[in-house]
Design a protein around this motif. Structure first.
Motif, PDB file in Angstrom:
ATOM      1  N   ARG A 142       0.820  -4.675  -5.056  1.00  0.00           N
ATOM      2  CA  ARG A 142       0.479  -4.100  -3.823  1.00  0.00           C
ATOM      3  C   ARG A 142       1.363  -4.357  -2.716  1.00  0.00           C
ATOM      4  NH1 ARG A 142      -4.702  -5.870  -5.326  1.00  0.00           N
ATOM      5  NH2 ARG A 142      -6.058  -4.338  -5.990  1.00  0.00           N
ATOM      6  N   ASN A 143       1.798  -5.430  -2.754  1.00  0.00           N
ATOM      7  CA  ASN A 143       2.945  -5.803  -1.750  1.00  0.00           C
ATOM      8  C   ASN A 143       4.569  -5.364  -1.917  1.00  0.00           C
ATOM      9  OD1 ASN A 143       3.823  -7.442  -3.896  1.00  0.00           O
ATOM     10  ND2 ASN A 143       3.885  -9.334  -2.879  1.00  0.00           N
ATOM     11  N   GLU A 144       4.678  -4.337  -2.835  1.00  0.00           N
ATOM     12  CA  GLU A 144       5.958  -3.867  -3.289  1.00  0.00           C
ATOM     13  C   GLU A 144       5.772  -2.311  -2.634  1.00  0.00           C
ATOM     14  OE1 GLU A 144       6.503  -4.494  -7.337  1.00  0.00           O
ATOM     15  OE2 GLU A 144       7.752  -6.169  -6.942  1.00  0.00           O
ATOM     16  N   ARG A 145       4.927  -2.086  -1.896  1.00  0.00           N
ATOM     17  CA  ARG A 145       4.980  -0.629  -1.674  1.00  0.00           C
ATOM     18  C   ARG A 145       5.961  -0.205  -0.695  1.00  0.00           C
ATOM     19  NH1 ARG A 145       4.176  -3.914   2.684  1.00  0.00           N
ATOM     20  NH2 ARG A 145       3.037  -3.178   4.238  1.00  0.00           N
ATOM     21  N   ILE A 146       6.352   1.215  -0.738  1.00  0.00           N
ATOM     22  CA  ILE A 146       7.392   1.740   0.095  1.00  0.00           C
ATOM     23  C   ILE A 146       6.419   2.699   1.133  1.00  0.00           C
ATOM     24  CG2 ILE A 146       8.974   1.844  -1.442  1.00  0.00           C
ATOM     25  CD1 ILE A 146       8.538   4.855  -1.964  1.00  0.00           C
ATOM     26  N   ARG A 147       5.305   3.067   0.618  1.00  0.00           N
ATOM     27  CA  ARG A 147       4.318   4.123   1.589  1.00  0.00           C
ATOM     28  C   ARG A 147       2.795   3.820   1.382  1.00  0.00           C
ATOM     29  NH1 ARG A 147       6.178   9.766   0.314  1.00  0.00           N
ATOM     30  NH2 ARG A 147       8.034   9.014   1.117  1.00  0.00           N
ATOM     31  N   THR A 148       2.445   3.864   2.407  1.00  0.00           N
ATOM     32  CA  THR A 148       0.858   3.843   2.468  1.00  0.00           C
ATOM     33  C   THR A 148      -0.048   5.090   2.747  1.00  0.00           C
ATOM     34  OG1 THR A 148       0.809   1.508   2.775  1.00  0.00           O
ATOM     35  CG2 THR A 148      -1.120   2.485   3.264  1.00  0.00           C
ATOM     36  N   TYR A 149      -1.098   5.502   2.025  1.00  0.00           N
ATOM     37  CA  TYR A 149      -1.705   6.630   2.413  1.00  0.00           C
ATOM     38  C   TYR A 149      -3.073   6.098   2.837  1.00  0.00           C
ATOM     39  CZ  TYR A 149       1.952   8.767  -0.275  1.00  0.00           C
ATOM     40  OH  TYR A 149       3.250   9.151  -0.687  1.00  0.00           O
ATOM     41  N   ASN A 150      -3.545   6.002   4.050  1.00  0.00           N
ATOM     42  CA  ASN A 150      -4.547   5.462   4.592  1.00  0.00           C
ATOM     43  C   ASN A 150      -5.633   6.565   4.816  1.00  0.00           C
ATOM     44  OD1 ASN A 150      -6.662   4.556   6.447  1.00  0.00           O
ATOM     45  ND2 ASN A 150      -5.685   2.685   6.032  1.00  0.00           N
ATOM     46  N   PHE A 151      -6.883   6.699   4.004  1.00  0.00           N
ATOM     47  CA  PHE A 151      -7.795   7.822   4.029  1.00  0.00           C
ATOM     48  C   PHE A 151      -8.418   7.835   5.371  1.00  0.00           C
ATOM     49  CE2 PHE A 151      -5.876   9.199   0.365  1.00  0.00           C
ATOM     50  CZ  PHE A 151      -6.400  10.650  -0.070  1.00  0.00           C
ATOM     51  N   PRO A 152      -9.207   6.678   5.752  1.00  0.00           N
ATOM     52  CA  PRO A 152      -9.880   6.474   6.744  1.00  0.00           C
ATOM     53  C   PRO A 152      -9.303   6.832   8.030  1.00  0.00           C
ATOM     54  CG  PRO A 152     -10.352   4.652   5.008  1.00  0.00           C
ATOM     55  CD  PRO A 152      -8.986   5.319   4.732  1.00  0.00           C
ATOM     56  N   GLN A 153      -7.911   6.502   8.189  1.00  0.00           N
ATOM     57  CA  GLN A 153      -7.340   6.769   9.623  1.00  0.00           C
ATOM     58  C   GLN A 153      -6.785   8.251   9.358  1.00  0.00           C
ATOM     59  OE1 GLN A 153      -4.950   3.226  10.803  1.00  0.00           O
ATOM     60  NE2 GLN A 153      -6.675   1.896  10.020  1.00  0.00           N
ATOM     61  N   GLY A 154      -6.560   8.582   8.281  1.00  0.00           N
ATOM     62  CA  GLY A 154      -5.793   9.962   8.053  1.00  0.00           C
ATOM     63  C   GLY A 154      -4.461   9.785   8.304  1.00  0.00           C
ATOM     64  N   ARG A 155      -3.605   8.635   7.923  1.00  0.00           N
ATOM     65  CA  ARG A 155      -2.285   8.393   8.359  1.00  0.00           C
ATOM     66  C   ARG A 155      -1.617   8.305   6.960  1.00  0.00           C
ATOM     67  NH1 ARG A 155      -1.219   3.320   7.780  1.00  0.00           N
ATOM     68  NH2 ARG A 155      -3.001   1.508   7.924  1.00  0.00           N
ATOM     69  N   VAL A 156      -0.199   8.555   7.075  1.00  0.00           N
ATOM     70  CA  VAL A 156       0.674   8.109   6.219  1.00  0.00           C
ATOM     71  C   VAL A 156       1.862   7.212   6.564  1.00  0.00           C
ATOM     72  CG1 VAL A 156       2.455   8.907   4.466  1.00  0.00           C
ATOM     73  CG2 VAL A 156       0.236  10.115   4.904  1.00  0.00           C
ATOM     74  N   THR A 157       2.163   6.014   6.223  1.00  0.00           N
ATOM     75  CA  THR A 157       3.160   5.160   6.842  1.00  0.00           C
ATOM     76  C   THR A 157       4.328   4.918   5.842  1.00  0.00           C
ATOM     77  OG1 THR A 157       1.580   4.209   8.299  1.00  0.00           O
ATOM     78  CG2 THR A 157       3.600   2.982   7.803  1.00  0.00           C
ATOM     79  N   ASP A 158       5.525   5.234   5.961  1.00  0.00           N
ATOM     80  CA  ASP A 158       6.704   4.855   5.451  1.00  0.00           C
ATOM     81  C   ASP A 158       7.071   3.523   5.876  1.00  0.00           C
ATOM     82  OD1 ASP A 158       9.386   4.772   4.084  1.00  0.00           O
ATOM     83  OD2 ASP A 158       8.596   6.525   3.042  1.00  0.00           O
ATOM     84  N   HIS A 159       7.078   2.658   4.849  1.00  0.00           N
ATOM     85  CA  HIS A 159       7.411   1.343   5.310  1.00  0.00           C
ATOM     86  C   HIS A 159       8.986   1.064   5.487  1.00  0.00           C
ATOM     87  CE1 HIS A 159       3.012   0.262   5.087  1.00  0.00           C
ATOM     88  NE2 HIS A 159       3.286   0.645   3.814  1.00  0.00           N
ATOM     89  N   ARG A 160       9.633   1.797   4.863  1.00  0.00           N
ATOM     90  CA  ARG A 160      11.081   1.640   4.862  1.00  0.00           C
ATOM     91  C   ARG A 160      11.805   1.810   6.333  1.00  0.00           C
ATOM     92  NH1 ARG A 160      11.946   5.056  -0.226  1.00  0.00           N
ATOM     93  NH2 ARG A 160      10.088   6.252   1.239  1.00  0.00           N
ATOM     94  N   ILE A 161      11.110   2.719   7.088  1.00  0.00           N
ATOM     95  CA  ILE A 161      11.592   3.304   8.374  1.00  0.00           C
ATOM     96  C   ILE A 161      10.679   3.328   9.327  1.00  0.00           C
ATOM     97  CG2 ILE A 161      13.570   5.004   7.076  1.00  0.00           C
ATOM     98  CD1 ILE A 161      11.546   7.103   7.743  1.00  0.00           C
ATOM     99  N   GLY A 162       9.484   2.552   9.025  1.00  0.00           N
ATOM    100  CA  GLY A 162       8.312   2.411  10.161  1.00  0.00           C
ATOM    101  C   GLY A 162       7.927   3.588  10.820  1.00  0.00           C
ATOM    102  N   LEU A 163       7.842   4.705  10.093  1.00  0.00           N
ATOM    103  CA  LEU A 163       7.496   5.850  10.352  1.00  0.00           C
ATOM    104  C   LEU A 163       5.801   5.991   9.974  1.00  0.00           C
ATOM    105  CD1 LEU A 163       7.750   8.961  11.829  1.00  0.00           C
ATOM    106  CD2 LEU A 163       8.426   9.579   9.411  1.00  0.00           C
ATOM    107  N   THR A 164       5.229   6.529  10.988  1.00  0.00           N
ATOM    108  CA  THR A 164       3.740   6.654  10.618  1.00  0.00           C
ATOM    109  C   THR A 164       3.285   8.131  11.259  1.00  0.00           C
ATOM    110  OG1 THR A 164       2.767   4.378  10.959  1.00  0.00           O
ATOM    111  CG2 THR A 164       1.225   6.187  11.305  1.00  0.00           C
ATOM    112  N   LEU A 165       2.692   8.718  10.464  1.00  0.00           N
ATOM    113  CA  LEU A 165       2.238  10.237  10.777  1.00  0.00           C
ATOM    114  C   LEU A 165       0.957  10.234  10.287  1.00  0.00           C
ATOM    115  CD1 LEU A 165       4.999  12.424   8.694  1.00  0.00           C
ATOM    116  CD2 LEU A 165       5.076  11.683  11.081  1.00  0.00           C
ATOM    117  N   TYR A 166       0.210  10.877  11.430  1.00  0.00           N
ATOM    118  CA  TYR A 166      -1.379  10.967  11.170  1.00  0.00           C
ATOM    119  C   TYR A 166      -1.644  12.500  10.733  1.00  0.00           C
ATOM    120  CZ  TYR A 166      -2.299   6.618  13.511  1.00  0.00           C
ATOM    121  OH  TYR A 166      -2.300   5.268  13.665  1.00  0.00           O
ATOM    122  N   LYS A 167      -1.110  12.570   9.514  1.00  0.00           N
ATOM    123  CA  LYS A 167      -1.015  14.016   8.789  1.00  0.00           C
ATOM    124  C   LYS A 167      -1.385  14.036   7.484  1.00  0.00           C
ATOM    125  CE  LYS A 167       2.286  16.192  12.020  1.00  0.00           C
ATOM    126  NZ  LYS A 167       3.839  16.649  12.266  1.00  0.00           N
TER     127      LYS A 167
END
Length: 355
Positions: free
Chosen positions: A298-323
């Protein structure tokens, strides 16, 4: 930079001259090479010619600055053209960066369930759907090479090819561990589960470009398994190729034809071995897959898809989209554009500071 651009423009003009000659139409291979080279240089030449137009506009406005009747208008034109030129220079710097020679290639995408069991396999199916919808939106062709499904509609692993101009340039940043956080349908208490899926994106390599010794291959045939209708288990059309020196194994069973399965399996094997060789030459790590997907923890992820919050976060560039819904439906351009921009910025910094 401007001297380099002048030289490239001269080369571009010569390419146009050659392509207008009748003899090149009679040589398809030569014409194809010229066309590809011209196509690669066209964005740079368009930007350079725009820069020269703004430069001419600025020089024309400068000449009018001394005329009292036109000074105010000329100053506006001068300032506007100068600002446009500065923007042009930044665009040209990016376009002059060394190109990845694989950018225009087709890609082989491999998705595997990681940590999380059935939930991981279900999310692997979601990611496969996401990439096929993205490919469809860009009018790229997708073709499954190998598929291992679960009984509840998930995917343990899948290999598929995406064919289209610039496919690798857009999808190469998708390699790595993708993490999902959501409440499984079977979770009665409503507790959020975290699972991972690994994605590897390989540029497709032709067998002519990378030679494999046939003596190094063990080729086995077997009957297809899994979903597949009446054809399943009737003929030994599925192919398994093992590269003995490295232990690399590729299976292909999606086509009804043994010949087609063999050709696709060889394409995937060639691409994997070629990428591993590039990795060795670059002294990065031993194998492409390890560099791309890690162990699936789990700690090697490049991106997280969080369903409860409706968000996608790309950890490499610190970008979060609520889409989240749009992204999973194939709307990946905003994410990919940001990754491309960050990559270009890093290359520009490296070019400015070679040490």
């Amino acid at each position: 930079m401007l001297d380099k651009l002048k030289q490239i423009e001269e080369k571009y003009i010569e390419l146009e001259r050659k392509m207008a000659l009748p003899e090149f139409y009679g040589d398809p291979a030569a014409y194809k090479n010229l066309s590809r080279e011209q196509k690669e240089l066209s964005p740079l030449m368009d930007a350079y010619r725009t820069y020269k137009k703004h430069q001419a506009d600025m020089e024309g406005a400068r000449e009018l600055l001394s005329d009292p009747d036109f000074r105010e208008l000329a100053q506006e034109e001068y300032d506007s053209s100068r600002a446009a030129m500065e923007a042009d220079v930044e665009k040209l710097r990016v376009l002059l960066l060394p190109r990845d020679p694989n950018d225009e290639r087709n890609v082989i995408v491999e998705i595997r369930g990681g940590v999380g069991g059935d939930e991981s396999a279900l999310f692997a199916a979601d990611l496969y759907r996401m990439y096929t919808m993205y490919a469809e939106a860009r009018r790229w062709k997708t073709e499954i090479a190998n598929l291992n499904e679960t009984e509840i509609g998930g995917i343990k692993e899948i290999s598929f090819v995406i064919e289209g101009n610039g496919a690798y340039s857009r999808l190469k940043f998708e390699s790595g561990v993708h993490r999902v956080q959501r409440v499984p349908e079977t979770e009665a208490s409503g507790r959020i589960h975290t699972s991972t899926v690994t994605v590897a994106v390989l540029p497709e390599v032709d067998e002519v470009e990378f030679t494999i010794n046939p003596a190094d291959l063990q080729i086995d045939t077997f009957r297809s398994s899994g979903a597949g209708g009446q054809h399943v288990n009737k003929t030994e059309s599925a192919i398994r190729i093992t590269h003995l020196p490295t232990g690399t194994v590729v299976e292909c069973q999606d086509e009804r034809s043994q010949h087609k399965n063999r050709a696709r399996a060889m394409s995937i094997l060639t691409s994997r071995l070629a990428q591993a060789e590039r990795d060795r030459q670059n002294a990065a790590i031993a194998a492409e897959r390890k560099s791309q997907v890690g162990t699936g923890m789990r700690n090697e992820r490049i991106r997280t898809y969080n369903f409860p919050q409706g968000r996608v976060t790309d950890h490499r560039i610190g970008l979060t989209l609520y889409k989240l819904e749009q992204v999973l439906n194939g709307s990946l351009d905003e994410l990919i554009d940001a990754l491309v921009t960050a990559d270009q910025a890093e290359k520009l910094r490296a070019e400015a500071d070679p040490s």
